[in-house]
Write an enzyme that holds these catalytic residues in place. Sequence first.
Site, PDB file in Angstrom:
ATOM      1  N   GLY A  49     -53.297 -16.933 -30.159  1.00 59.17           N
ATOM      2  CA  GLY A  49     -52.888 -18.047 -31.009  1.00 59.17           C
ATOM      3  C   GLY A  49     -52.264 -17.628 -32.320  1.00 59.17           C
ATOM      4  O   GLY A  49     -52.218 -18.420 -33.259  1.00 59.17           O
ATOM      5  N   HIS A  74     -27.173  -7.024 -37.610  1.00 66.14           N
ATOM      6  CA  HIS A  74     -26.783  -8.093 -36.681  1.00 66.14           C
ATOM      7  C   HIS A  74     -27.814  -9.208 -36.693  1.00 66.14           C
ATOM      8  O   HIS A  74     -28.813  -9.131 -37.404  1.00 66.14           O
ATOM      9  CB  HIS A  74     -26.543  -7.540 -35.277  1.00 66.14           C
ATOM     10  CG  HIS A  74     -27.763  -6.982 -34.614  1.00 66.14           C
ATOM     11  ND1 HIS A  74     -28.339  -5.802 -34.992  1.00 66.14           N
ATOM     12  CD2 HIS A  74     -28.536  -7.470 -33.602  1.00 66.14           C
ATOM     13  CE1 HIS A  74     -29.390  -5.565 -34.232  1.00 66.14           C
ATOM     14  NE2 HIS A  74     -29.543  -6.565 -33.388  1.00 66.14           N
ATOM     15  N   ASP A 195     -30.490   4.075 -32.416  1.00 65.69           N
ATOM     16  CA  ASP A 195     -31.237   3.124 -31.565  1.00 65.69           C
ATOM     17  C   ASP A 195     -31.807   3.789 -30.314  1.00 65.69           C
ATOM     18  O   ASP A 195     -31.062   4.312 -29.494  1.00 65.69           O
ATOM     19  CB  ASP A 195     -30.249   2.000 -31.191  1.00 65.69           C
ATOM     20  CG  ASP A 195     -30.823   0.943 -30.249  1.00 65.69           C
ATOM     21  OD1 ASP A 195     -32.045   0.940 -30.007  1.00 65.69           O
ATOM     22  OD2 ASP A 195     -30.026   0.112 -29.771  1.00 65.69           O
ATOM     23  N   SER A 366     -28.401  -5.094 -20.348  1.00 64.25           N
ATOM     24  CA  SER A 366     -29.026  -4.779 -21.636  1.00 64.25           C
ATOM     25  C   SER A 366     -27.976  -4.600 -22.730  1.00 64.25           C
ATOM     26  O   SER A 366     -26.855  -4.170 -22.468  1.00 64.25           O
ATOM     27  CB  SER A 366     -29.852  -3.497 -21.507  1.00 64.25           C
ATOM     28  OG  SER A 366     -30.227  -3.039 -22.783  1.00 64.25           O
ATOM     29  N   HIS A 368     -28.500  -2.502 -25.162  1.00 63.00           N
ATOM     30  CA  HIS A 368     -28.816  -1.228 -25.806  1.00 63.00           C
ATOM     31  C   HIS A 368     -28.292  -0.039 -25.009  1.00 63.00           C
ATOM     32  O   HIS A 368     -28.366  -0.025 -23.770  1.00 63.00           O
ATOM     33  CB  HIS A 368     -30.328  -1.090 -25.978  1.00 63.00           C
ATOM     34  CG  HIS A 368     -30.910  -2.140 -26.879  1.00 63.00           C
ATOM     35  ND1 HIS A 368     -30.975  -1.990 -28.238  1.00 63.00           N
ATOM     36  CD2 HIS A 368     -31.403  -3.372 -26.604  1.00 63.00           C
ATOM     37  CE1 HIS A 368     -31.506  -3.080 -28.762  1.00 63.00           C
ATOM     38  NE2 HIS A 368     -31.787  -3.932 -27.800  1.00 63.00           N
TER      39      HIS A 368
HETATM   40 ZN   LIG Z   1     -33.193  -4.791 -32.191  1.00 68.43          ZN
HETATM   41 ZN   LIG Z   2     -30.341  -6.468 -31.351  1.00 74.25          ZN
END
Ligand SMILES: [Zn+2]
Ligand SMILES: [Zn+2]
Length: 553
Positions: A49, A74, A195, A366, A368
Site C-alpha cells: 500500500g 528525457h 546506461d 526495448s 535501451h
Molecule cells: Zn530510465
Molecule cells: Zn527512459
Amino acid sequence: MPASRINPVKIVPLGGLGEIGLNLLVLECARHAIIIDAGVMFPEERGLGLGRLLPDVSYLEHSKAQLDAIILTHAHEDHIGALPYLLRKSPAPVYGTDVTLAFVRRALSEEGPVGADLRPLSPGTEVLAGPFSIEPVRVTHSTPDSVALAIRTPAGLIVHSGDFKIDPAPVDGVHFDTERFARLGEEGVALLLSDSTNAELEGHSGSESSLKPVLTSLMRRTRRRFFLSSFSSHLHRIRQLAEVAHETGRYVVPLGRRMAESVRLGMETGQLNLPPGTFIERAEAEFLEPRRLAFLASGSQGEPRSALAKLATDTQPLVRIEEGDVVVLSSRFIPGNERTIHAVINSLYKRGAEVLYEPMAPVHVSGHARREELNELIRLVRPRYFVPIHGEYRHLALHRALAIKSGIAERNCFLLEDGDTLVMNAGEIRRGNSVSAGRLVEDGEELGDPSLIRERRALAQEGTVIAIVAVSTRTGKIVAGPHLLARGVVSGDGTSSHLTRARSELVERLQVLDEYRRSDGAQIRDEMVRALRRYFSNSIGKRPMIVPYVMEV
Ligand SMILES: [Zn+2]
Ligand SMILES: [Zn+2]
C-alpha cells in the site's frame, strides 16, 4: 598551472546505481553543483500500500554547494518524477527538451503549486551553469526528444549517456548523433557514464519502427476492437498505433486521464502529427463498429487503478471487453509485477479477449541499448574512465566488464553504488568518500523513510501482537493485565488458545522480574517483547511485530 590549483569535480550518484529507476546524479565543482535527472521508482511490493520511491537528497543540504541547474535527459518518470520534490527542497532552473518540459509541466501541475524556472535544452546548444558547460547530444530512446549530455568541467570532459539505444530507423526520423559522439571522442573524453539497463542482453535492441508491420498485420486480421496497452509516456508507440489505426480505417480512443493527457502533449509538441479526427473521445466510440476502433490503455504493468485493470474487471465506463477483441500488452513485464500482470491477462481472457504479449508475440521493443550498442558508444566516445549507471548491481557489473573488454583500463572502470563518489582532478579520477544516499517512500501525502517499508512488510508477513499491562510505579505490582490482542498471526480459531498460553508465559516472566525492574516501564516493555517473541517463535515459527504498552499507575 599545477594540477592541485585546478578545481576538482566531484561526481555523486544519489540514485540509479544499484536499481533501475530513481536516477539522480550530482556534479560539484568549486562550491557549485548541477543535478542530472530526478527520477522515481515503483516499489516491488505493491501489496504494502505504499506509493513511489524517491531518492533521498539530504546530501544536498550537507554539501554547501550552490545548485545552479537541474538538467533532464528525457521525459520518463524514472528521470523526472522526483522533480517536484527536489524543487521544494532545492530550487534551481530546470533544463529540458520540448517534450521533456511538456511532461514536466504536467508533473508539476499534478503535485500542487511548485514554482519552477523551466528553460529550453536543445542539441547543439550549450548551457552554462557555474563552472559547467552542458551540451545536449541527440540519442534515440523509447520517448522522443531524448538527449545525452556532454559536460565540460574545469577537470575534464564528461559524457552522460542518459537512457539510450542506437535506433537505425527511428519512428520520428530523428537519429542518434553518431558523428557528434565521435567528435567528442576526438576531443578527448575523461569519463563516460553509460546506461546499463540491457547490459545482460547480447546483440542489438532493434528498431522501434519494427513494430509497425506487426501492429499492421494484427489490426488487419482482427474484425473486432483492438486495444494496445503501454506506458503513457511512450509517444513513439502511441504514434505507431495511431498511424496504423489511421491506415487501417480505425479511430483511436485514449482511455484514462493520463493517456489522454499524453496524446494531448504529443500533439502539442508535434510528436503526434496525425490527420484531424484520428483521435476521438470514448463517448463517440459507442456508435462505431468494433472494426473501426483502436483503444490506447495505460496499465501494462498491471497497475490496479489503470485503464487496463478496469477493462479486465469490467469497471471501465462506456467500454467493455467483448468476445474476439484483441488486447496487446506492449511493454516489458517489470520484475516484481508479473503476478499482477498475469491476473489482468487471466481476467481479459475470461472476458473473451485474445491477449498478446512478449515473448509469445513480438509486440514490444526495448528503448535501451544492448551489448553491441553499449560497445559502439564506448568505441565512439573512447573515454579514459568509465562508470556504468542506470542498473541493478548485476547490470552495472556486466557493463563494467564489457567496458574493460572493449579496451578501457581495468583500474579506470569504477563500479559505484548510490552514495559512492569519484573525484576528478585534471583528467585523473579516484574514489572519494561515500556520502549518505537512500530512498524515501510516498505514503499518501506523506514521505516516509525505509523503516516504513520494513514495518509494513513485517506486518504483512508476520502479523502483530499488542500487549498491554498496568503496573504500579510505587510498588512494582502488576495492577491489570497483561492483555493480548493479535492480528494476522494465527487464523481465527487458534487465536484464543495461543493467546492464553502466551499470556501465562508472559505472566510467569514478569513475575520473575524483581520489584525494582518491574517499576521501570522500559524494562517491562523489553521483557514483554522478549517473552512474546520467544513464545510465537517456538510455538508457530513466526516473528509477529510485538507492540508492548505499559500503563504506569
Ligand atoms: Zn530510465
Ligand atoms: Zn527512459
